[in-house]
Design a protein around this motif. Sequence first.
Motif, mmCIF file in Angstrom:
data_model
loop_
_atom_site.group_PDB
_atom_site.id
_atom_site.type_symbol
_atom_site.label_atom_id
_atom_site.label_comp_id
_atom_site.label_asym_id
_atom_site.label_seq_id
_atom_site.Cartn_x
_atom_site.Cartn_y
_atom_site.Cartn_z
ATOM 1 N N ILE A 83 -2.291 5.488 -11.163
ATOM 2 C CA ILE A 83 -3.220 4.374 -11.312
ATOM 3 C C ILE A 83 -2.645 3.202 -10.522
ATOM 4 C CG2 ILE A 83 -4.275 2.779 -12.968
ATOM 5 C CD1 ILE A 83 -4.031 5.025 -15.077
ATOM 6 N N LEU A 84 -3.421 2.659 -9.590
ATOM 7 C CA LEU A 84 -2.906 1.690 -8.626
ATOM 8 C C LEU A 84 -2.508 0.373 -9.277
ATOM 9 C CD1 LEU A 84 -5.261 2.100 -5.528
ATOM 10 C CD2 LEU A 84 -3.294 3.475 -6.225
ATOM 11 N N THR A 85 -1.352 -0.137 -8.834
ATOM 12 C CA THR A 85 -0.839 -1.426 -9.273
ATOM 13 C C THR A 85 -0.446 -2.223 -8.032
ATOM 14 O OG1 THR A 85 1.256 -0.240 -9.638
ATOM 15 C CG2 THR A 85 -0.037 -0.806 -11.576
ATOM 16 N N LYS A 86 -1.086 -3.356 -7.841
ATOM 17 C CA LYS A 86 -0.902 -4.161 -6.634
ATOM 18 C C LYS A 86 0.555 -4.567 -6.443
ATOM 19 C CE LYS A 86 -2.563 -8.393 -4.391
ATOM 20 N NZ LYS A 86 -3.467 -9.566 -4.523
ATOM 21 N N GLY A 87 1.095 -4.221 -5.262
ATOM 22 C CA GLY A 87 2.449 -4.607 -4.912
ATOM 23 C C GLY A 87 3.537 -3.828 -5.615
ATOM 24 N N ILE A 88 3.165 -2.899 -6.483
ATOM 25 C CA ILE A 88 4.137 -2.078 -7.211
ATOM 26 C C ILE A 88 3.906 -0.621 -6.824
ATOM 27 C CG2 ILE A 88 4.917 -1.305 -9.479
ATOM 28 C CD1 ILE A 88 3.958 -4.048 -10.546
ATOM 29 N N THR A 89 4.930 0.017 -6.335
ATOM 30 C CA THR A 89 4.819 1.369 -5.807
ATOM 31 C C THR A 89 4.071 2.286 -6.771
ATOM 32 O OG1 THR A 89 6.930 1.070 -4.682
ATOM 33 C CG2 THR A 89 6.110 3.309 -4.843
ATOM 34 N N THR A 90 3.106 3.006 -6.223
ATOM 35 C CA THR A 90 2.309 3.975 -6.981
ATOM 36 C C THR A 90 2.414 5.308 -6.266
ATOM 37 O OG1 THR A 90 0.788 2.249 -7.726
ATOM 38 C CG2 THR A 90 0.010 4.529 -7.848
ATOM 39 N N THR A 91 3.008 6.302 -6.922
ATOM 40 C CA THR A 91 3.412 7.520 -6.224
ATOM 41 C C THR A 91 2.593 8.757 -6.548
ATOM 42 O OG1 THR A 91 4.959 8.243 -7.940
ATOM 43 C CG2 THR A 91 5.795 6.668 -6.304
ATOM 44 N N ALA A 92 1.861 8.759 -7.654
ATOM 45 C CA ALA A 92 1.241 9.989 -8.180
ATOM 46 C C ALA A 92 2.288 11.090 -8.342
ATOM 47 C CB ALA A 92 0.088 10.457 -7.296
ATOM 48 N N ALA A 93 3.561 10.690 -8.519
ATOM 49 C CA ALA A 93 4.693 11.611 -8.699
ATOM 50 C C ALA A 93 4.834 12.577 -7.537
ATOM 51 C CB ALA A 93 4.584 12.369 -10.019
ATOM 52 N N SER A 94 4.519 12.108 -6.321
ATOM 53 C CA SER A 94 4.533 12.963 -5.140
ATOM 54 C C SER A 94 5.378 12.344 -4.024
ATOM 55 C CB SER A 94 3.099 13.154 -4.626
ATOM 56 O OG SER A 94 3.092 13.904 -3.432
ATOM 57 N N LYS A 95 6.048 13.189 -3.294
ATOM 58 C CA LYS A 95 6.754 12.738 -2.090
ATOM 59 C C LYS A 95 5.777 12.100 -1.118
ATOM 60 C CE LYS A 95 9.659 14.431 1.713
ATOM 61 N NZ LYS A 95 10.324 15.623 2.301
ATOM 62 N N MET A 96 4.524 12.569 -1.131
ATOM 63 C CA MET A 96 3.510 12.069 -0.219
ATOM 64 C C MET A 96 3.321 10.559 -0.352
ATOM 65 S SD MET A 96 1.367 12.923 2.169
ATOM 66 C CE MET A 96 0.977 14.683 2.086
ATOM 67 N N LEU A 97 3.488 10.017 -1.560
ATOM 68 C CA LEU A 97 3.262 8.588 -1.797
ATOM 69 C C LEU A 97 4.531 7.888 -2.301
ATOM 70 C CD1 LEU A 97 -0.287 8.689 -3.456
ATOM 71 C CD2 LEU A 97 0.289 7.999 -1.125
ATOM 72 N N GLU A 98 5.672 8.418 -1.938
ATOM 73 C CA GLU A 98 6.937 7.913 -2.452
ATOM 74 C C GLU A 98 7.124 6.416 -2.198
ATOM 75 O OE1 GLU A 98 11.674 9.184 -2.328
ATOM 76 O OE2 GLU A 98 10.248 10.067 -0.914
ATOM 77 N N ASN A 99 6.609 5.918 -1.088
ATOM 78 C CA ASN A 99 6.794 4.508 -0.720
ATOM 79 C C ASN A 99 5.470 3.766 -0.575
ATOM 80 O OD1 ASN A 99 9.733 4.664 -0.420
ATOM 81 N ND2 ASN A 99 9.277 5.985 1.338
ATOM 82 N N PHE A 100 4.447 4.207 -1.291
ATOM 83 C CA PHE A 100 3.122 3.606 -1.165
ATOM 84 C C PHE A 100 2.985 2.390 -2.086
ATOM 85 C CE2 PHE A 100 -1.381 3.678 -2.805
ATOM 86 C CZ PHE A 100 -1.932 3.037 -1.698
ATOM 87 N N ASN A 101 2.696 1.231 -1.503
ATOM 88 C CA ASN A 101 2.483 0.003 -2.260
ATOM 89 C C ASN A 101 1.027 -0.431 -2.147
ATOM 90 O OD1 ASN A 101 5.145 -0.699 -3.309
ATOM 91 N ND2 ASN A 101 5.732 -0.951 -1.159
ATOM 92 N N PRO A 102 0.246 -0.269 -3.190
ATOM 93 C CA PRO A 102 -1.180 -0.616 -3.129
ATOM 94 C C PRO A 102 -1.406 -2.104 -2.882
ATOM 95 C CG PRO A 102 -0.686 0.742 -5.057
ATOM 96 C CD PRO A 102 0.621 0.311 -4.490
ATOM 97 N N ILE A 103 -2.546 -2.427 -2.294
ATOM 98 C CA ILE A 103 -2.890 -3.824 -2.019
ATOM 99 C C ILE A 103 -3.877 -4.368 -3.050
ATOM 100 C CG2 ILE A 103 -2.422 -3.612 0.452
ATOM 101 C CD1 ILE A 103 -5.451 -3.354 0.895
ATOM 102 N N TYR A 104 -4.220 -3.559 -4.046
ATOM 103 C CA TYR A 104 -5.089 -4.034 -5.129
ATOM 104 C C TYR A 104 -4.776 -3.266 -6.404
ATOM 105 C CZ TYR A 104 -7.870 0.170 -4.099
ATOM 106 O OH TYR A 104 -8.273 1.474 -3.883
ATOM 107 N N ASP A 105 -5.215 -3.845 -7.517
ATOM 108 C CA ASP A 105 -5.040 -3.215 -8.821
ATOM 109 C C ASP A 105 -6.248 -2.345 -9.157
ATOM 110 O OD1 ASP A 105 -2.543 -4.227 -9.866
ATOM 111 O OD2 ASP A 105 -3.523 -6.190 -10.050
ATOM 112 N N ALA A 106 -6.016 -1.255 -9.863
ATOM 113 C CA ALA A 106 -7.114 -0.495 -10.457
ATOM 114 C C ALA A 106 -7.856 -1.387 -11.441
ATOM 115 C CB ALA A 106 -6.573 0.737 -11.182
ATOM 116 N N THR A 107 -9.131 -1.120 -11.630
ATOM 117 C CA THR A 107 -9.927 -1.929 -12.558
ATOM 118 C C THR A 107 -9.320 -1.942 -13.953
ATOM 119 O OG1 THR A 107 -11.978 -1.574 -11.321
ATOM 120 C CG2 THR A 107 -12.197 -2.140 -13.653
ATOM 121 N N VAL A 108 -8.825 -0.798 -14.435
ATOM 122 C CA VAL A 108 -8.240 -0.759 -15.782
ATOM 123 C C VAL A 108 -6.996 -1.633 -15.880
ATOM 124 C CG1 VAL A 108 -9.183 1.469 -16.503
ATOM 125 C CG2 VAL A 108 -7.047 1.408 -15.186
#
Length: 487
Positions: A83-108
């Motif tokens: 679940i995306l968190t702006k500026g806080i790494t969100t990985t989906a527990a995958s190497k694919m997104l190990e360093n992914f930092n979202p630019i917006y928050d999920a609605t929840v």
Amino acid sequence: MTNIHNLTVEEIVSKIDNKELKPSEVVEGLYDRIDAHDNDIKSFIRLTKEEALEAATKLDELQEKNEMTGKLFGVPVGIKDNILTKGITTTAASKMLENFNPIYDATVVKKLQDENSVSLGKLNLDEFAMGATTETSYFKKTTNAWNSKLVPGGSSGGSAAAVAAGFVPAALGTDTGGSIRQPASFNGVVGMKPTYGRVSRFGGIAFGSSFDAIGPITRTVKDNAILLDVLSGVDEFDGTSADEEVNVLENIDNDIKGLKIAVVKEFMTDDVNAEVRESVEKAVETFKSLGAEVEEISIDHLDKVISIYEIVSSSEAFSNLARFDGIRFGYRAEAENLEDLYKKTRGEGFGEEVKRRIILGTYMLQAGHFEEYFEQAQKVRRLIIEQFADVFSKYDLVLGPTTAAPAHEFEKPDDNVWMTDVLTIPANLAGLPALSLPCGLTEDNRPIGLQLIGNHFEEGKIYNAAYKFEQQFNLHDELKNLTLEVK
């Protein structure tokens, strides 16, 4: 000081409102708990301690000024890491997104922030929510809060274990085929998969788009309803979200005399563990003693739900995961040309379970197979939806076990583990709300979960029945004793 890790959401709100506790004291107390025990349980992928303490300090200042606004003022929460968190790494527990930092928050996430809750960090899961034990995570293997030899369930294993262990009073999970309810059952907590469209999926990393739901995991039924009340509502960023009235708390303490409950015969076969069946049967007697009318029914086509789920969800996963191509975001392999870039990025970035589902989805959507498998699966899915519509024209709730057996040891699954999918998947196929709550313990102290399924957007009926049952059987006190002994 109060054992903060034992407090419910409701209790934290009350104590902060009465100025018995400061938000910063609650947050600091739970981080102490996490520091002491999460090296063993491994529920968090990432802690956000600096951000959380800063947010809590600001809430302290508002508390001093008597400007406490928000239904979750000062309540700590955990967020599943798909679940995306702006500026806080969100990985989906995958190497694919190990360093992914979202630019917006999920609605929840935004909704929780608007109610002045405080996120303590991101929780572990099966990679891209594909798994049932949290073992497919790229980063770590979470253990069950009751016994480190047991699986925590999945894919929301980190969320359920964190709540059971007293790290957070509430956490967000996602449920595609049972991924909130099954780990909630294994860890002796309460987990709700809401009606499809009740809660916005915007900012949730998609697995199976027609199945996915975001929902709360808590220690008590009332806490769960409080969270769902906050999370619910139509969202302009999610075209599948529904503009339905939110009233899940309004009737939670009502008498359930005359409530009509159906027990599905196919949910109570010999493929369900004997101790689980016995606990569910006792729960049925409890509901009868509370005035509910309980009858046994049969639902056709439930023997086909696993096949339908595998075909449709894998096809949707294949489509959703196509965006991870090594170009726009996420992991990128070294390659000499575009074709090799795609192959190497996905080959190196995805784990084995994710690859399996992509391959299956690719096969199902190929010319010649689409009509044979995907279209036929959707037709049978429609039949199941119609079956449940008929049931809910006569009954208020459907009752059964959440899982076919209690939590098993790592690498030692029960022979009937497939039966759990038969129990949990139907609610996702039909888009129905379904809740798991504790209803027993095995002789060797493993929690047993009871599942209540309701009609579309009738979470209020589920919470009402669950709340009344919880007053007769409550595992919360057991959790208080348990979590002091987490090893």
